[in-house]
Design a protein around this motif. Structure first.
Motif, PDB file in Angstrom:
ATOM      1  N   MET A   1     -18.522  40.217 -89.251  1.00  0.00           N
ATOM      2  CA  MET A   1     -19.195  40.057 -87.974  1.00  0.00           C
ATOM      3  C   MET A   1     -18.811  38.710 -87.370  1.00  0.00           C
ATOM      4  O   MET A   1     -18.512  37.761 -88.073  1.00  0.00           O
ATOM      5  N   ASN A   2     -18.868  38.625 -86.092  1.00  0.00           N
ATOM      6  CA  ASN A   2     -18.466  37.437 -85.376  1.00  0.00           C
ATOM      7  C   ASN A   2     -19.474  36.306 -85.573  1.00  0.00           C
ATOM      8  O   ASN A   2     -20.679  36.485 -85.355  1.00  0.00           O
ATOM      9  N   ARG A   3     -18.988  35.134 -85.973  1.00  0.00           N
ATOM     10  CA  ARG A   3     -19.869  33.979 -86.212  1.00  0.00           C
ATOM     11  C   ARG A   3     -20.638  33.568 -84.962  1.00  0.00           C
ATOM     12  O   ARG A   3     -21.740  33.047 -85.055  1.00  0.00           O
ATOM     13  N   PHE A   4     -20.047  33.768 -83.810  1.00  0.00           N
ATOM     14  CA  PHE A   4     -20.689  33.433 -82.546  1.00  0.00           C
ATOM     15  C   PHE A   4     -22.033  34.140 -82.425  1.00  0.00           C
ATOM     16  O   PHE A   4     -23.057  33.519 -82.110  1.00  0.00           O
ATOM     17  N   TYR A   5     -22.050  35.438 -82.682  1.00  0.00           N
ATOM     18  CA  TYR A   5     -23.279  36.217 -82.542  1.00  0.00           C
ATOM     19  C   TYR A   5     -24.270  35.924 -83.662  1.00  0.00           C
ATOM     20  O   TYR A   5     -25.482  35.912 -83.437  1.00  0.00           O
ATOM     21  N   ILE A   6     -23.773  35.691 -84.853  1.00  0.00           N
ATOM     22  CA  ILE A   6     -24.664  35.329 -85.967  1.00  0.00           C
ATOM     23  C   ILE A   6     -25.347  34.002 -85.680  1.00  0.00           C
ATOM     24  O   ILE A   6     -26.564  33.857 -85.832  1.00  0.00           O
ATOM     25  N   PHE A   7     -24.572  33.008 -85.265  1.00  0.00           N
ATOM     26  CA  PHE A   7     -25.106  31.674 -84.987  1.00  0.00           C
ATOM     27  C   PHE A   7     -26.167  31.720 -83.897  1.00  0.00           C
ATOM     28  O   PHE A   7     -27.283  31.222 -84.077  1.00  0.00           O
ATOM     29  N   HIS A   8     -25.842  32.332 -82.775  1.00  0.00           N
ATOM     30  CA  HIS A   8     -26.794  32.366 -81.667  1.00  0.00           C
ATOM     31  C   HIS A   8     -27.964  33.310 -81.948  1.00  0.00           C
ATOM     32  O   HIS A   8     -29.078  33.077 -81.466  1.00  0.00           O
ATOM     33  N   GLY A   9     -27.722  34.341 -82.733  1.00  0.00           N
ATOM     34  CA  GLY A   9     -28.828  35.199 -83.162  1.00  0.00           C
ATOM     35  C   GLY A   9     -29.818  34.437 -84.030  1.00  0.00           C
ATOM     36  O   GLY A   9     -31.036  34.582 -83.873  1.00  0.00           O
ATOM     37  N   CYS A  10     -29.297  33.626 -84.930  1.00  0.00           N
ATOM     38  CA  CYS A  10     -30.176  32.810 -85.780  1.00  0.00           C
ATOM     39  C   CYS A  10     -30.963  31.804 -84.946  1.00  0.00           C
ATOM     40  O   CYS A  10     -32.156  31.587 -85.183  1.00  0.00           O
ATOM     41  N   LEU A  11     -30.299  31.183 -83.970  1.00  0.00           N
ATOM     42  CA  LEU A  11     -31.024  30.258 -83.098  1.00  0.00           C
ATOM     43  C   LEU A  11     -32.105  30.981 -82.297  1.00  0.00           C
ATOM     44  O   LEU A  11     -33.199  30.442 -82.086  1.00  0.00           O
ATOM     45  N   ALA A  12     -31.812  32.190 -81.854  1.00  0.00           N
ATOM     46  CA  ALA A  12     -32.811  32.971 -81.122  1.00  0.00           C
ATOM     47  C   ALA A  12     -33.997  33.294 -82.029  1.00  0.00           C
ATOM     48  O   ALA A  12     -35.156  33.241 -81.592  1.00  0.00           O
ATOM     49  N   ILE A  13     -33.715  33.611 -83.281  1.00  0.00           N
ATOM     50  CA  ILE A  13     -34.800  33.881 -84.236  1.00  0.00           C
ATOM     51  C   ILE A  13     -35.635  32.619 -84.452  1.00  0.00           C
ATOM     52  O   ILE A  13     -36.870  32.677 -84.478  1.00  0.00           O
ATOM     53  N   PHE A  14     -34.966  31.467 -84.604  1.00  0.00           N
ATOM     54  CA  PHE A  14     -35.681  30.191 -84.710  1.00  0.00           C
ATOM     55  C   PHE A  14     -36.637  30.020 -83.530  1.00  0.00           C
ATOM     56  O   PHE A  14     -37.821  29.715 -83.696  1.00  0.00           O
ATOM     57  N   GLY A  15     -36.112  30.175 -82.325  1.00  0.00           N
ATOM     58  CA  GLY A  15     -36.927  30.008 -81.128  1.00  0.00           C
ATOM     59  C   GLY A  15     -38.086  30.980 -81.072  1.00  0.00           C
ATOM     60  O   GLY A  15     -39.215  30.608 -80.728  1.00  0.00           O
ATOM     61  N   ALA A  16     -37.831  32.231 -81.429  1.00  0.00           N
ATOM     62  CA  ALA A  16     -38.895  33.239 -81.408  1.00  0.00           C
ATOM     63  C   ALA A  16     -39.977  32.923 -82.428  1.00  0.00           C
ATOM     64  O   ALA A  16     -41.171  33.057 -82.135  1.00  0.00           O
ATOM     65  N   VAL A  17     -39.568  32.491 -83.611  1.00  0.00           N
ATOM     66  CA  VAL A  17     -40.554  32.164 -84.652  1.00  0.00           C
ATOM     67  C   VAL A  17     -41.441  31.009 -84.201  1.00  0.00           C
ATOM     68  O   VAL A  17     -42.666  31.067 -84.331  1.00  0.00           O
ATOM     69  N   PHE A  18     -40.832  29.961 -83.652  1.00  0.00           N
ATOM     70  CA  PHE A  18     -41.641  28.824 -83.199  1.00  0.00           C
ATOM     71  C   PHE A  18     -42.525  29.208 -82.022  1.00  0.00           C
ATOM     72  O   PHE A  18     -43.681  28.771 -81.937  1.00  0.00           O
ATOM     73  N   THR A  19     -42.019  30.039 -81.124  1.00  0.00           N
ATOM     74  CA  THR A  19     -42.817  30.473 -79.981  1.00  0.00           C
ATOM     75  C   THR A  19     -44.020  31.303 -80.426  1.00  0.00           C
ATOM     76  O   THR A  19     -45.155  31.042 -80.012  1.00  0.00           O
ATOM     77  N   PHE A  20     -43.779  32.300 -81.275  1.00  0.00           N
ATOM     78  CA  PHE A  20     -44.875  33.159 -81.715  1.00  0.00           C
ATOM     79  C   PHE A  20     -45.848  32.423 -82.631  1.00  0.00           C
ATOM     80  O   PHE A  20     -47.055  32.687 -82.600  1.00  0.00           O
ATOM     81  N   SER A  21     -45.355  31.493 -83.420  1.00  0.00           N
ATOM     82  CA  SER A  21     -46.233  30.695 -84.276  1.00  0.00           C
ATOM     83  C   SER A  21     -47.169  29.841 -83.418  1.00  0.00           C
ATOM     84  O   SER A  21     -48.370  29.759 -83.680  1.00  0.00           O
ATOM     85  N   ALA A  22     -46.604  29.207 -82.400  1.00  0.00           N
ATOM     86  CA  ALA A  22     -47.428  28.396 -81.507  1.00  0.00           C
ATOM     87  C   ALA A  22     -48.418  29.262 -80.744  1.00  0.00           C
ATOM     88  O   ALA A  22     -49.591  28.887 -80.582  1.00  0.00           O
TER      89      ALA A  22
END
Length: 87
Positions: A1-22
Motif C-alpha cells: 500500500m502507498n505510504r502516502f495514504y497510510i501516513f495521512h490515514g494515521c494522522l486522520a485517526i490521531f485527529g479523530a481520536v483526540f476530537t472524539f476524546s475531547a
C-alpha cells in the motif's frame, strides 16, 4: 500500500481520536481550556490530513522511515489507549 495514504490515514485517526476524546469529556461535564485545545487540535489535524490527501500527489510524498513508523506506531498506541480507557 502507498505510504502516502497510510501516513495521512494515521494522522486522520490521531485527529479523530483526540476530537472524539475531547467531545466525550466535554459531554460528561468536564470543561477546561486543555480539553478545548485538545478538541480544536484534533479537528485541525484531521482536516489537514484529509486536505493533504485530496490536494496532494502521492508520487511527490517523501518521508523518512523513522518519521513514518513513528506516526504508525503512535497511532496504534493512541488507539490502544483509547480502547483500554473505554473497556
Amino acid at each position: 500500500m502507498n505510504r502516502f495514504y497510510i501516513f495521512h490515514g494515521c494522522l486522520a485517526i490521531f485527529g479523530a481520536v483526540f476530537t472524539f476524546s475531547a467531545a466525550a469529556t466535554m459531554i460528561s461535564g468536564d470543561l477546561s481550556i486543555a480539553i478545548i485545545f485538545e478538541g480544536i487540535g484534533g479537528v485541525i489535524v484531521l482536516g489537514a490530513s484529509v486536505y493533504a490527501v485530496l490536494t496532494s500527489s502521492s508520487s511527490e510524498f517523501d518521508i523518512g522511515n523513522v518519521a513514518f513508523w513513528a506516526v504508525v506506531v503512535g497511532t496504534v498506541g493512541v488507539l490502544l489507549g483509547q480502547v483500554l480507557q473505554f473497556v
